[in-house]
Design a protein around this motif. Structure first.
Motif, PDB file in Angstrom:
ATOM      1  N   ASP A 121     123.422  11.948  -4.280  1.00 59.06           N
ATOM      2  CA  ASP A 121     124.405  11.439  -3.557  1.00 59.06           C
ATOM      3  C   ASP A 121     124.227  10.459  -2.568  1.00 59.06           C
ATOM      4  O   ASP A 121     123.426  11.025  -1.591  1.00 59.06           O
ATOM      5  N   ALA A 122     124.857   9.358  -2.567  1.00 59.65           N
ATOM      6  CA  ALA A 122     124.627   8.224  -1.620  1.00 59.65           C
ATOM      7  C   ALA A 122     123.073   7.996  -1.331  1.00 59.65           C
ATOM      8  O   ALA A 122     122.576   8.164  -0.223  1.00 59.65           O
ATOM      9  N   GLY A 123     122.272   8.059  -2.438  1.00 60.53           N
ATOM     10  CA  GLY A 123     120.824   7.744  -2.235  1.00 60.53           C
ATOM     11  C   GLY A 123     119.926   8.890  -1.944  1.00 60.53           C
ATOM     12  O   GLY A 123     118.733   8.637  -1.482  1.00 60.53           O
ATOM     13  N   LYS A 124     120.549   9.909  -1.633  1.00 63.60           N
ATOM     14  CA  LYS A 124     119.842  11.279  -1.068  1.00 63.60           C
ATOM     15  C   LYS A 124     119.819  12.473  -2.259  1.00 63.60           C
ATOM     16  O   LYS A 124     120.737  12.334  -2.968  1.00 63.60           O
ATOM     17  N   ILE A 125     118.793  13.220  -2.354  1.00 67.64           N
ATOM     18  CA  ILE A 125     118.842  13.952  -3.521  1.00 67.64           C
ATOM     19  C   ILE A 125     119.388  15.247  -2.917  1.00 67.64           C
ATOM     20  O   ILE A 125     119.239  15.862  -1.699  1.00 67.64           O
ATOM     21  N   VAL A 126     120.440  15.648  -3.738  1.00 72.61           N
ATOM     22  CA  VAL A 126     121.205  17.023  -3.167  1.00 72.61           C
ATOM     23  C   VAL A 126     120.893  18.024  -4.082  1.00 72.61           C
ATOM     24  O   VAL A 126     121.045  19.141  -3.683  1.00 72.61           O
ATOM     25  N   TYR A 127     120.148  17.864  -5.320  1.00 68.01           N
ATOM     26  CA  TYR A 127     119.769  19.021  -5.944  1.00 68.01           C
ATOM     27  C   TYR A 127     118.638  18.551  -6.826  1.00 68.01           C
ATOM     28  O   TYR A 127     118.467  17.346  -7.428  1.00 68.01           O
TER      29      TYR A 127
END
Lengths: 266, 243
Positions: free
Chosen positions: B228-234
């Protein structure tokens, strides 16, 4: 696959990888050539045809203006335009090196030099066809000049020069869209300011700088003199060799600074 | 040789230039006024497309990248494939890479399907002999035998997807990177494609697949990475993630 860490190392790595990929850009270049001239009869000889047509027109006007003997001026003019297509027109084409390969760049992991070599390859193919046409016509007109052996080192040296220049021109044009138009105009001026179809001896002494300090004039001389059976002067050689070294130092610096970003510019 | 994909703290910034920023005139003006123009306006937008991505894939791993449009899936695929170099962080990939990211990119619309397969093979650094020996298999798997002599511009999106997927998976590779366009194929072809990806995994290969199809991700992959938005959320097994 991991990247060399230092900037200079990765710039050199780009060039080395480009050389290693020779079989691929060679084949891709041939495929593109076939694609470009698909459904034409003459194929790349159309480029040679344009050379002959331009040369005939220029010779018709300038050959008679210059009044000198027709035979030598014709070979001089054709060789001049041919040389210009190698050292001048190729720089104009180089403005599109990266922008026209954007879809390939989004698809494959190739070094920037891959696309530059691909461009040089195309220039060489065109030049080879023009050379064949040049020799055939001069043979038919019974004024075939036996080339001097220095043609070979001169040609190879110029390939080095234009490859480095093409990289620089391609990168700047990808970043600044204005530059590709500007280069078109500048090269058009240089075509007339360089001794492509006028002999250097006819220049008044105070305009001699147009030849002496003009890199395109010097590159042209290095190529044309041996093609017409002469030898380039020591000045010609020194100028072009220093130019090539300078161009490549600049090209390496450009690669060091901006290599990673080019893919986002196109 | 063991193959792996190792990303450490990978961040990627895009510079997006407006029309003004791409013009030389403005660059020159900026130089004289110390870059104030560009800094204060939105001419040069820096987008952090990926932020601090780290993971390691070993043989047999199949990673599905999930996320909204614009969450960075394709960018991450391109970083893994080496098309983009990260702004910071390191990417290490060991093994022969085969990537098929943008549908239709790098293909020649005027050339025949067969010639395009040859070109794709060439770009993967294969010899003509290696390519020709696989042509029949590619033709059969793609189901395009009758159309391979036609120019590519006559192909539909689904047919192009078939051609690209068949080519990407037919040539031997250790790391296979695929984008979500697989969905352009029809149901029958997607089923064939899933079978083939499972077969690749059986041969202990790494697959990275970006998709919007959670069902496809769960049926093919043993790891999920949700962006999400370039970050790992899972990041983990499919079972542990509930949207």
């Amino acid at each position: 696959m991991s990247y060399p860490r230092g900037r200079l190392a990765s710039a050199v790595h780009d060039v080395v990888q480009g050389v290693e990929l020779t079989p691929i850009w060679y084949q891709v270049g041939v495929n593109q050539l076939v694609a470009r001239y698909r459904r034409t009869i003459l194929g790349p000889f159309w480029v040679a045809g344009s050379l002959i047509a331009t040369a005939l027109a220029l010779w018709f006007v300038f050959g008679s203006l210059m009044g000198a003997d027709y035979h030598s001026t014709f070979a001089y003019i054709v060789a001049g335009i041919m040389g210009w297509s190698l050292v001048g027109a190729s720089i104009v084409e180089a403005t599109a090196i990266f922008t026209s390969s954007s879809s390939m760049m989004q698809m494959h992991r190739f070094p920037l030099m891959f696309y530059v070599f691909l461009q040089t390859h195309r220039v060489v193919i065109n030049f080879a066809h023009q050379l064949v046409a040049f020799w055939l016509i001069l043979l038919a007109l019974r004024m075939f000049p036996i080339p001097n052996w220095t043609f070979i080192p001169a040609f190879l040296l110029l390939l080095g020069t234009i490859t480095g220049m093409s990289l620089l021109v391609g990168m700047i044009s990808a970043r600044y869209k204005d530059v590709s138009y500007m280069i078109g105009i500048v090269m058009q001026m240089l075509f007339f300011l360089s001794p492509v179809f006028w002999p250097t001896e006819n220049l008044p002494p105070k305009r001699q700088f147009l030849v002496d300090y003009n890199p395109f004039a010097q590159m042209l001389e290095v190529l044309r003199k041996p093609l017409l059976g002469g030898m380039p002067s020591a000045y010609n050689w020194t100028f072009v060799i220093l130019l090539t070294v300078g161009v490549w130092i600049t090209a390496l610096i450009a690669l060091m600074l901006y290599r990673k970003r080019v893919v986002f510019w196109v | 040789m063991s193959c792996f994909v190792d990303l450490r703290n990978v961040s990627l910034d895009y510079n997006i230039y407006s029309v003004r920023a791409q013009s030389l005139r403005n660059a020159l003006v900026n130089m004289t006024v110390g870059g104030v123009l560009m800094r204060n306006s939105r001419d040069l937008t820096v987008v952090r497309a990926l932020s601090n991505i780290s993971f390691r894939l070993e043989e047999g791993d199949r990673l599905a990248l999930l996320g909204h449009n614009g969450s960075g899936k394709t960018t991450l695929l391109k970083v893994i494939a080496g098309i983009y170099e990260p702004t910071t962080g390191t990417v290490d990939v060991s093994g022969r890479m085969s990537s098929t990211i943008d549908l239709g990119h790098g293909l020649d619309p005027e050339a025949s399907g067969r010639q395009n397969i040859r070109n794709l093979g060439l770009m993967r650094r294969l010899t003509m002999a290696q390519i020709n020996s696989r042509l029949a298999a590619i033709a059969e798997f793609s189901g395009l035998e009758a159309y391979l002599e036609f120019p590519l511009k006559t192909y539909s999106a689904g047919m192009t997807a078939r051609l690209m997927f068949s080519t990407a998976t037919e040539f031997p590779s250790d790391v296979l990177v695929l984008d979500e366009w697989l969905g352009a194929g029809d149901a029958a072809f997607v089923k064939k494609a899933i079978d083939r990806m499972n077969a690749l995994v059986a041969a202990a290969k790494i697959v990275v697949l970006a998709t919007h199809d959670t069902g496809l991700a769960r049926s093919v992959c043993n790891k999920l990475c949700v962006l999400d938005a370039g970050k790992i959320v899972y990041l983990g097994p499919p079972a542990g993630w509930a949207p």
